[in-house]
Design a protein around this motif. Structure first.
Motif, mmCIF file in Angstrom:
data_model
loop_
_atom_site.group_PDB
_atom_site.id
_atom_site.type_symbol
_atom_site.label_atom_id
_atom_site.label_comp_id
_atom_site.label_asym_id
_atom_site.label_seq_id
_atom_site.Cartn_x
_atom_site.Cartn_y
_atom_site.Cartn_z
ATOM 1 N N UNK A 1 0.853 -1.201 0.000
ATOM 2 C CA UNK A 1 0.000 0.000 0.000
ATOM 3 C C UNK A 1 0.880 1.239 0.000
ATOM 4 N N UNK A 2 0.680 2.162 -0.958
ATOM 5 C CA UNK A 2 1.545 3.346 -1.015
ATOM 6 C C UNK A 2 1.417 4.201 0.236
ATOM 7 N N UNK A 3 2.556 4.832 0.595
ATOM 8 C CA UNK A 3 2.606 5.670 1.793
ATOM 9 C C UNK A 3 1.862 6.985 1.568
ATOM 10 N N UNK A 4 1.009 7.356 2.542
ATOM 11 C CA UNK A 4 0.337 8.654 2.457
ATOM 12 C C UNK A 4 1.370 9.745 2.676
ATOM 13 N N UNK A 5 1.491 10.721 1.762
ATOM 14 C CA UNK A 5 2.558 11.707 1.910
ATOM 15 C C UNK A 5 2.270 12.719 3.023
#
Length: 466
Positions: A1-5
Motif C-alpha cells: 500500500x503506497x505511503x500517504x505523503x
C-alpha cells in the motif's frame, strides 16, 4: 500500500527545498505547496494525516487555514512552523488545535522528531522517558545559524561533553559567552538531549522586551489587569510547561521581576498579572548572558540570591578566536549550505582566505563569520573564495581592530620609575595599552605577548570604555 505523503505548506522556495530534502532523506513521502490555496487543494486530494504548516503565507493567514483543515478532518496532526517566536502566536496555535509548534531556526533532529511524534499520534508537550546516552544533537541543522556548533576543536569537545552530562539532570544551566557564540543553540542542545525533548522550548530575550512588559511576557496577565490587556495572556513560563524556558540576557531583567523570578524558582508556581490564584507548572530553566554575572552582582544589577539559585551548572561558550580551526570548518559548512540555497557552486576557500580567517579575531564570533560567508555567496557567482570576494571590512584586516579605550594608548613604552607609586590596576592598564600600541592595536598579538587569553583582553577594554 503506497505511503500517504506528508503535506508541507511553505512559501519560501529555498526553505521548502531544504525541508523536503530532510524529510525525503528520512524516508518520508512529501507533497509540497507554496500558498494556502495550493495547500488546501493538496489537503483535500492527498488525505495526509500530518501537515507541516508555515503561518506566514502570501494569500491567507496560516492559523485560519489550520482551523479550516481541522474542521474538515479533526484527526489531522498539524505542526506549525514560523519565524515569529512570540508567545502569543505559540499559544494561539496550540489553542486552535496545533499538534506542535516549531520556531525557526530549529535543528534537523528536532524537526524529524516532531514529525515522528505526529505520525505516531503522540502529543508534543507530553513528557518522554529519559533517553539513552547519545551524541549531542547540534551539527546537523536546517538553518545556517546552527553553524555555531560545527567544529571539532578541543574547546567545543568539552562543551559537547558538558551538555551530554547536564542534559539528563534537572539542574539549572547558566550559559555565558560573548554575543554570537551560540548561547541559545547551547540551550536548545540541552533541551533536545533531555527527557523534555518532546516538550516546548520557549526562548525569551530579557533585554529585547520593555521592562514594563517583561512581567507580562514571563508570567502572563488576565483581561483588564492593565490598560491594553484586552484578553487573557499566558506567559512564557506557562507556555514552557513540560519543557524548557530559556531566559536570554538574564542580567538585563528588572530588579522587581528578579524577585518574582526567584519566587517562581522556589515554588514552581506562576501568577499572571491581575490573577488571584497561582498555577503550578513544570519547567526547567536555562539562562544566558554576555556579561560577567558575578560582576553584575557586585554592581547591584543582579540579585545575589538569584545568582546562586541559577548558577548551578555554568557553561561558557568560547569565542571563535579560541576555537582553533573551527573557523575554517564553520566557514566551509556555511559556504556549502548557502551555495545550495542560492543555487550556486563554490570550490571552497582559497589558501589566502583560509590564512586570513585563521588570524582574524572575529569580535562578532560565529554570527559575524556566517554574515561574511552569506555576503560572499550572494555577491559572487562561484569558484574558489578569494580575498577580493570578501566584504571590505574583512579584506582589510585592520577593520577588526577594536576601538581604543577611553585613555589614548601610550606612544612609547613606560619606564619603571613612571609606574612606581601607582595603583596596580592603573599599572596593568598602562602596560596593556602600551603593548597594544606596539602591535598597532592587534588584540591577538598583544594577548600572546602578555600571555593572557584574547577574550580576557577584550573584557578589560570593554570595562575601561564603561
Amino acid at each position: 500500500m503506497p505511503q500517504t505523503p506528508l503535506l508541507l505548506i511553505e512559501d519560501t522556495p529555498s526553505l521548502q527545498m531544504v525541508y523536503r530534502s530532510v524529510l525525503t532523506n528520512a524516508g518520508h513521502a512529501v507533497r509540497t505547496a507554496g500558498t494556502a490555496a495550493e495547500g488546501l487543494a493538496a489537503f483535500l486530494e492527498t488525505g495526509s494525516s500530518v501537515i507541516l504548516l508555515d503561518l506566514m503565507l502570501p494569500d491567507r493567514d496560516g492559523l485560519d487555514l489550520m482551523r479550516e483543515m481541522l474542521a474538515l478532518r479533526p484527526e489531522v496532526n498539524v505542526i506549525v512552523i514560523t519565524a515569529n517566536g512570540s508567545i502569543n502566536k505559540a499559544v494561539e496555535a496550540m489553542r486552535a488545535g496545533a499538534h506542535e509548534f516549531l520556531v525557526k531556526p530549529f535543528d534537523e533532529t528536532r524537526f524529524l522528531g516532531a514529525v515522528d511524534n505526529a505520525l505516531a499520534g503522540r502529543s508534543g508537550p507530553r513528557r518522554a522517558p529519559p533517553p539513552a546516552p547519545r551524541p549531542v544533537v547540534t551539527p546537523a541543522a536546517l538553518l545556517p545559524e546552527t553553524g555555531a556548533f560545527v567544529g571539532s576543536s578541543a574547546a567545543m569537545s568539552r562543551i559537547h561533553a558538558k551538555i551530554r552530562s547536564v542534559a539528563r539532570s534537572m539542574a539549572t544551566v547558566f550559559i555565558t559567552g560573548e554575543s554570537g557564540t551560540g548561547k541559545e543553540l547551547c540551550a536548545l542542545a540541552v533541551h533536545d538531549n533531555s527527557a523534555r525533548a518532546g516538550g516546548p522550548f520557549i526562548a525569551l530575550n530579557c533585554g529585547a522586551i520593555p521592562q514594563d512588559l517583561l512581567e507580562s511576557e514571563v508570567f502572563g496577565h488576565v483581561k483588564g489587569s492593565f490598560t491594553g490587556a484586552i484578553s487573557d495572556k499566558p506567559g512564557a513560563a506557562a507556555a514552557a510547561d513540560g519543557g524548557t524556558l530559556f531566559l536570554d540576557e538574564i542580567c538585563e531583567m528588572a530588579p522587581a521581576l528578579q524577585t518574582k523570578l526567584l519566587r517562581f524558582l522556589q515554588t514552581s508556581t506562576v501568577q499572571p498579572v491581575g490573577a488571584t490564584r497561582p498555577r503550578k507548572v513544570n519547567v526547567r530553566i536555562v539562562c544566558a548572558t554576555n556579561q560577567d554575572p558575578l560582576d553584575a552582582v557586585r554592581r547591584g544589577q543582579f540579585r545575589e540570591d538569584l545568582y546562586y539559585r541559577l548558577y548551578v551548572v555554568p557553561i561558557h561558550m568560547p569565542p571563535l578566536r579560541e576555537r582553533d580551526d573551527d573557523v575554517i570548518e564553520i566557514a566551509e559548512a556555511a559556504l556549502a549550505r548557502f551555495a545550495a540555497e542560492e543555487g550556486r557552486r563554490f570550490d571552497g576557500l582559497s589558501p589566502e582566505v583560509t590564512a586570513l580567517f585563521r588570524r582574524l579575531p572575529w569580535p562578532g564570533n560565529v554570527r559575524q563569520l556566517l554574515n561574511v560567508i552569506r555576503h560572499v555567496v550572494v555577491m559572487n557567482e562561484g569558484g574558489p573564495v578569494t580575498p577580493d570576494m570578501l566584504p571590505d571590512i574583512v579584506a582589510d584586516e585592520g577593520g577588526f581592530t577594536p576601538p581604543p579605550a577611553t585613555l589614548a594608548p601610550l606612544t612609547q613604552e613606560p619606564a619603571l620609575d613612571t609606574l612606581v607609586g601607582r595603583p596596580l590596576a592603573e599599572i596593568e592598564r598602562i602596560v596593556i595599552e602600551a603593548t597594544l600600541a606596539r602591535f598597532d592595536g592587534s588584540v591577538p598579538k598583544a594577548a600572546r605577548v602578555l600571555e593572557i587569553a584574547p577574550s580576557t583582553l577584550y573584557r578589560k577594554l570593554d570595562g575601561w570604555k564603561g
